[in-house]
Enzyme design. Structure first.
Site, PDB file in Angstrom:
ATOM      1  N   ASP A 161     -10.073   2.817   2.625  1.00 17.52           N
ATOM      2  CA  ASP A 161     -10.215   2.261   3.982  1.00 17.52           C
ATOM      3  C   ASP A 161     -10.903   3.254   4.922  1.00 17.52           C
ATOM      4  O   ASP A 161     -11.797   2.894   5.686  1.00 17.52           O
ATOM      5  CB  ASP A 161      -8.843   1.909   4.579  1.00 17.52           C
ATOM      6  CG  ASP A 161      -8.323   0.581   4.062  1.00 17.52           C
ATOM      7  OD1 ASP A 161      -9.136  -0.250   3.622  1.00 17.52           O
ATOM      8  OD2 ASP A 161      -7.090   0.376   4.097  1.00 17.52           O
TER       9      ASP A 161
ATOM     10  N   LYS B  57       0.802  -1.233   0.000  1.00 20.43           N
ATOM     11  CA  LYS B  57       0.000   0.000   0.000  1.00 20.43           C
ATOM     12  C   LYS B  57       0.833   1.281   0.000  1.00 20.43           C
ATOM     13  O   LYS B  57       0.443   2.268  -0.602  1.00 20.43           O
ATOM     14  CB  LYS B  57      -0.899   0.033   1.242  1.00 20.43           C
ATOM     15  CG  LYS B  57      -2.030  -0.970   1.226  1.00 20.43           C
ATOM     16  CD  LYS B  57      -2.877  -0.742   2.469  1.00 20.43           C
ATOM     17  CE  LYS B  57      -3.977  -1.745   2.609  1.00 20.43           C
ATOM     18  NZ  LYS B  57      -4.850  -1.457   3.744  1.00 20.43           N
TER      19      LYS B  57
HETATM   20  P1  NAP Z   1       0.345  -2.886  10.740  1.00 15.33           P
HETATM   21  O1  NAP Z   1       0.586  -1.734   9.832  1.00 15.33           O
HETATM   22  O2  NAP Z   1       1.269  -4.035  10.739  1.00 15.33           O
HETATM   23  O3  NAP Z   1       0.261  -2.286  12.248  1.00 15.33           O
HETATM   24  C1  NAP Z   1       0.010  -3.117  13.345  1.00 15.33           C
HETATM   25  C2  NAP Z   1      -0.151  -2.284  14.620  1.00 15.33           C
HETATM   26  O4  NAP Z   1      -0.470  -3.192  15.685  1.00 15.33           O
HETATM   27  C3  NAP Z   1       1.128  -1.570  15.045  1.00 15.33           C
HETATM   28  O5  NAP Z   1       0.778  -0.392  15.706  1.00 15.33           O
HETATM   29  C4  NAP Z   1       1.764  -2.577  16.019  1.00 15.33           C
HETATM   30  O6  NAP Z   1       2.561  -1.989  17.036  1.00 15.33           O
HETATM   31  C5  NAP Z   1       0.538  -3.157  16.687  1.00 15.33           C
HETATM   32  N1  NAP Z   1       0.777  -4.533  17.160  1.00 15.33           N
HETATM   33  C6  NAP Z   1       1.044  -5.618  16.380  1.00 15.33           C
HETATM   34  N2  NAP Z   1       1.184  -6.720  17.158  1.00 15.33           N
HETATM   35  C7  NAP Z   1       1.024  -6.296  18.446  1.00 15.33           C
HETATM   36  C8  NAP Z   1       1.081  -6.950  19.704  1.00 15.33           C
HETATM   37  N3  NAP Z   1       1.283  -8.259  19.796  1.00 15.33           N
HETATM   38  N4  NAP Z   1       0.883  -6.224  20.822  1.00 15.33           N
HETATM   39  C9  NAP Z   1       0.642  -4.888  20.740  1.00 15.33           C
HETATM   40  N5  NAP Z   1       0.577  -4.208  19.584  1.00 15.33           N
HETATM   41  C10 NAP Z   1       0.767  -4.908  18.450  1.00 15.33           C
HETATM   42  O7  NAP Z   1      -1.103  -3.548  10.470  1.00 15.33           O
HETATM   43  P2  NAP Z   1      -2.416  -2.776  10.014  1.00 15.33           P
HETATM   44  O8  NAP Z   1      -2.513  -2.824   8.537  1.00 15.33           O
HETATM   45  O9  NAP Z   1      -2.441  -1.473  10.698  1.00 15.33           O
HETATM   46  O10 NAP Z   1      -3.573  -3.757  10.554  1.00 15.33           O
HETATM   47  C11 NAP Z   1      -3.936  -3.792  11.918  1.00 15.33           C
HETATM   48  C12 NAP Z   1      -5.237  -4.603  12.092  1.00 15.33           C
HETATM   49  O11 NAP Z   1      -6.325  -3.968  11.442  1.00 15.33           O
HETATM   50  C13 NAP Z   1      -5.155  -6.017  11.504  1.00 15.33           C
HETATM   51  O12 NAP Z   1      -5.797  -6.896  12.401  1.00 15.33           O
HETATM   52  C14 NAP Z   1      -5.964  -5.928  10.233  1.00 15.33           C
HETATM   53  O13 NAP Z   1      -6.593  -7.145   9.890  1.00 15.33           O
HETATM   54  C15 NAP Z   1      -7.022  -4.890  10.622  1.00 15.33           C
HETATM   55  N6  NAP Z   1      -7.558  -4.189   9.436  1.00 15.33           N
HETATM   56  C16 NAP Z   1      -8.884  -4.343   9.149  1.00 15.33           C
HETATM   57  C17 NAP Z   1      -9.429  -3.709   8.051  1.00 15.33           C
HETATM   58  C18 NAP Z   1     -10.879  -3.873   7.741  1.00 15.33           C
HETATM   59  O14 NAP Z   1     -11.305  -3.573   6.606  1.00 15.33           O
HETATM   60  N7  NAP Z   1     -11.686  -4.306   8.676  1.00 15.33           N
HETATM   61  C19 NAP Z   1      -8.615  -2.896   7.222  1.00 15.33           C
HETATM   62  C20 NAP Z   1      -7.259  -2.750   7.560  1.00 15.33           C
HETATM   63  C21 NAP Z   1      -6.748  -3.419   8.670  1.00 15.33           C
HETATM   64  P3  NAP Z   1       4.099  -1.566  16.771  1.00 15.33           P
HETATM   65  O15 NAP Z   1       4.039  -0.222  16.113  1.00 15.33           O
HETATM   66  O16 NAP Z   1       4.692  -1.539  18.117  1.00 15.33           O
HETATM   67  O17 NAP Z   1       4.673  -2.629  15.870  1.00 15.33           O
END
Ligand code: NAP
Length: 286
Positions: A108, A72
């Site tokens: 999004d 992205k």
């Molecule tokens: P990302 O860019 O990888 O970011 C993940 C975030 O979660 C970061 O802030 C990370 O913290 C934190 N994190 C990851 N593992 C963790 C843990 N074990 N404990 C505490 N914090 C943790 O991922 P993303 O794209 O933002 O996606 C995040 C979530 O949103 C996913 O579950 C995804 O499926 C969901 N999502 C849903 C939709 C929808 O349409 N419903 C759309 C997009 C995303 P750090 O900064 O410390 O690494």
């Protein structure tokens, strides 16, 4: 479903991995219902080959593409035009091919806002707390800031990422109240206060997807209360520990399914000019 023929328009999803995506089922069901001569396909594209893959979109005259992790952000380097909000978010999840020119959008945020609107929640003047500071947090917090949220607080494992995101929002919206913190034990009181004060709490981390997961780190069920709206962006499982806690505390809540459907619907509109049948999309993915 309309037969594939010489006029079928192709759209799809690029990402790494793409194996578990629900998007092909969702879009193809909508094309079928509206009798549109389109097909949606998954394309497994490695980050190093994104440039070539997008050249392929142009060369093969695909109508458009969705992008997912980890493409992205990098996509911005290869597109001809970037929508303003996608530029601010720094990530594109939808590309439209208009006569060989590639336009990048981020649907999004719109999907997220529409899902809140559907449930009757208004963002105006609300205190919002977001767990996470990754792509999803960025994708929703910028539109939330534009929509008139009163205050936005980020709680993240890595403080520097939360700081960066709050600086970005403060720079775009100069008067916006934005705060960032980690959930270190020394911050327990501040986390508690901010959770208690929040009208809308969003989980934008993957914590809750795995069976052994609990609440987003730093959050305790007793901080939640009725009158709050709890939003978990996770859509599988449909009820996460956070949403169970919300239910126990009589707070309103929703999972990430509507967002998934509505961000897809925005992309569908950009490609076809038509409004997709949302119920059909929901039926095939639940
Ligand atoms: P990302 O860019 O990888 O970011 C993940 C975030 O979660 C970061 O802030 C990370 O913290 C934190 N994190 C990851 N593992 C963790 C843990 N074990 N404990 C505490 N914090 C943790 O991922 P993303 O794209 O933002 O996606 C995040 C979530 O949103 C996913 O579950 C995804 O499926 C969901 N999502 C849903 C939709 C929808 O349409 N419903 C759309 C997009 C995303 P750090 O900064 O410390 O690494």
């Amino acid at each position: 479903m309309m037969r594939i023929n010489g006029e079928t328009k192709v759209v799809g999803l690029m990402g790494d991995p793409v194996k578990h995506t629900l998007s092909p089922a969702m879009h193809n069901a909508a094309f079928k219902k509206l009798e549109l001569n389109y097909r949606y396909l998954p394309f497994h594209v490695y980050e190093e080959e994104l440039g070539q893959a997008l050249e392929g979109v142009r060369a093969m005259q695909l109508r458009g593409i969705n992008l997912t992790i980890p493409l992205k952000e990098k996509a911005l380097d290869f597109l001809d035009h970037i929508d303003k909000q996608a530029g601010l978010i720094g990530a594109v999840n939808t590309v439209v091919n208009k006569c060989g020119q590639l336009y990048g959008y981020n649907t999004d945020g719109q999907g997220f806002l529409s899902s809140l609107e559907l449930s009757g929640f208004s963002i105006e003047n609300k205190n919002i707390l977001i767990f996470g500071a990754g792509g999803a947090a960025r994708g929703v917090s910028i539109p939330l800031a534009f929509e008139g949220a009163h205050k936005i607080v980020f709680i993240n494992r890595t403080l520097s990422k939360a700081d960066k995101l709050s600086r970005l929002i403060s720079n775009i919206q100069l008067k916006k109240k934005v705060k960032s913190m980690s959930y270190l034990p020394s911050n327990t009181k501040a986390v508690e206060r901010n959770v208690l004060e929040a009208d809308l709490i969003i989980n934008a981390t993957p914590v809750g997807m795995n069976e052994e997961d609990g609440l987003p780190p730093g959050l305790i069920e007793d901080y939640l209360h009725s009158g709050q709206y709890i939003y978990d962006m996770i859509y599988s499982p449909q009820v996460t520990p956070l949403l169970e806690a919300a239910r126990n505390k009589n707070a309103e809540f929703q999972n990430g399914l509507n967002m998934l459907i509505l961000q897809g619907a925005e992309a569908f509109k950009l490609w076809t000019g038509e409004n997709p049948p949302l119920e059909v999309m929901r039926e095939v993915i639940t």
